[in-house]
Scaffold this active site. Structure first.
Site, PDB file in Angstrom:
ATOM      1  N   ARG A  50      55.001  52.673  32.102  1.00  0.00           N
ATOM      2  CA  ARG A  50      55.579  53.501  31.044  1.00  0.00           C
ATOM      3  C   ARG A  50      54.454  54.266  30.358  1.00  0.00           C
ATOM      4  O   ARG A  50      53.848  53.768  29.403  1.00  0.00           O
ATOM      5  CB  ARG A  50      56.331  52.633  30.038  1.00  0.00           C
ATOM      6  N   ASP A  52      52.462  56.908  28.026  1.00  0.00           N
ATOM      7  CA  ASP A  52      52.677  57.344  26.648  1.00  0.00           C
ATOM      8  C   ASP A  52      52.806  58.867  26.550  1.00  0.00           C
ATOM      9  O   ASP A  52      52.564  59.598  27.511  1.00  0.00           O
ATOM     10  CB  ASP A  52      51.517  56.889  25.757  1.00  0.00           C
ATOM     11  N   ARG A 202      42.910  53.949  27.140  1.00  0.00           N
ATOM     12  CA  ARG A 202      42.406  54.903  26.149  1.00  0.00           C
ATOM     13  C   ARG A 202      41.444  54.238  25.168  1.00  0.00           C
ATOM     14  O   ARG A 202      40.498  54.871  24.676  1.00  0.00           O
ATOM     15  CB  ARG A 202      43.580  55.555  25.412  1.00  0.00           C
TER      16      ARG A 202
END
Length: 257
Positions: A50, A52, A202
């Protein structure tokens, strides 16, 4: 109901991530709407990851169940027709075994991150890289990245809204490389694991950038990992340089016979 595996490419900028949301544009939502054009009913597809808001897909994998026996070629072509003008493409469509599951059958996910270092604003790469203006020390970043490889408690590099049951994950690879481009330098991060925590990649890249810029030392990275505290993380980098690049399975559904 025949099951089909889809390999999907998308530009993440216009979407609020992969997962379907009420009244918000998402990649899953547009693909399910396209499926409903082909077989009018509610469709629910499952994906390997999933992503972002703003994150891109190069090799996202999803599966769908259809009532008709579609030719994989025709199904892929029809979906691409109904996905226009969204920046989403079904690059491969194959008939999959009934027990294939895009998420639960996956053995490894591979993410790719791109940083562009140059003074002039990015034009052709705008929205596809994280642009900075200063050079980075690749050797220092790799030394810090090596500390993250293996099985660790990654609480420091986990979003506070992460829903995973445990912060303990095994990172298989975090390779940093430097590529000269016209007018600048790109720094590439190849990150691989069976699964990831929310914002883990990230968080890694944002912190490694600080090491490469000289604001953090390799010892600072070691201390951040050992702290098991989100407050010890460096800055979380923006999403536009991140790509879900590849998903591995015990038997590759897209392998050519």
């Amino acid at each position: 109901m025949p099951r089909y595996a889809l390999k999907i490419e998308y530009h993440g900028a216009p979407f609020n991530g992969w997962q379907r949301q009420v009244d918000l544009p998402t990649v899953q939502g547009f693909i399910e709407t396209a499926l409903a054009r082909l077989e009018p009913r509610a469709h629910t597809i499952a994906a390997a990851g999933r992503t972002d808001t703003g994150v891109h897909g190069l090799g996202q994998v999803a599966h769908c169940d259809m009532e008709r026996d579609w030719s994989p070629f025709r199904l892929g072509e029809a979906l691409n027709y109904h996905l226009k003008p969204q920046p989403i493409a079904i690059t491969e469509c194959v008939l999959a075994p009934d027990d294939f599951h895009a998420r639960f059958s996956a053995l490894e996910r591979r993410y790719h991150f791109r940083i562009l270092s140059r003074r002039a604003p990015a034009v052709h790469q705008a929205g596809l890289v994280w642009q900075i203006k200063h050079p980075l020390d690749v050797e220092a970043m790799q030394a810090a990245a090596d500390l993250l490889v293996g099985k660790h408690d990654f609480t420091t590099f986990r979003s506070t809204i992460c829903q995973a049951e445990s912060p303990i994950k095994t990172l298989d690879r975090l390779k940093v490389s430097e590529v000269e481009t016209l007018g600048g330098t790109e720094y590439h991060f190849d990150v691989r694991a069976r699964s990831f925590l929310h914002n883990q990649v990230r968080s890694f890249v944002g912190t490694l950038e600080r090491v490469g810029a000289g604001s953090w030392s390799v010892a600072d990275m070691a201390a951040a990992l050992a702290a098991k505290d989100r407050a010890a993380c460096g800055p979380v980098c923006p999403p536009q340089g991140l790509y879900l690049a590849h998903v591995s399975y015990p038997v590759d559904p897209f392998a050519k016979a």
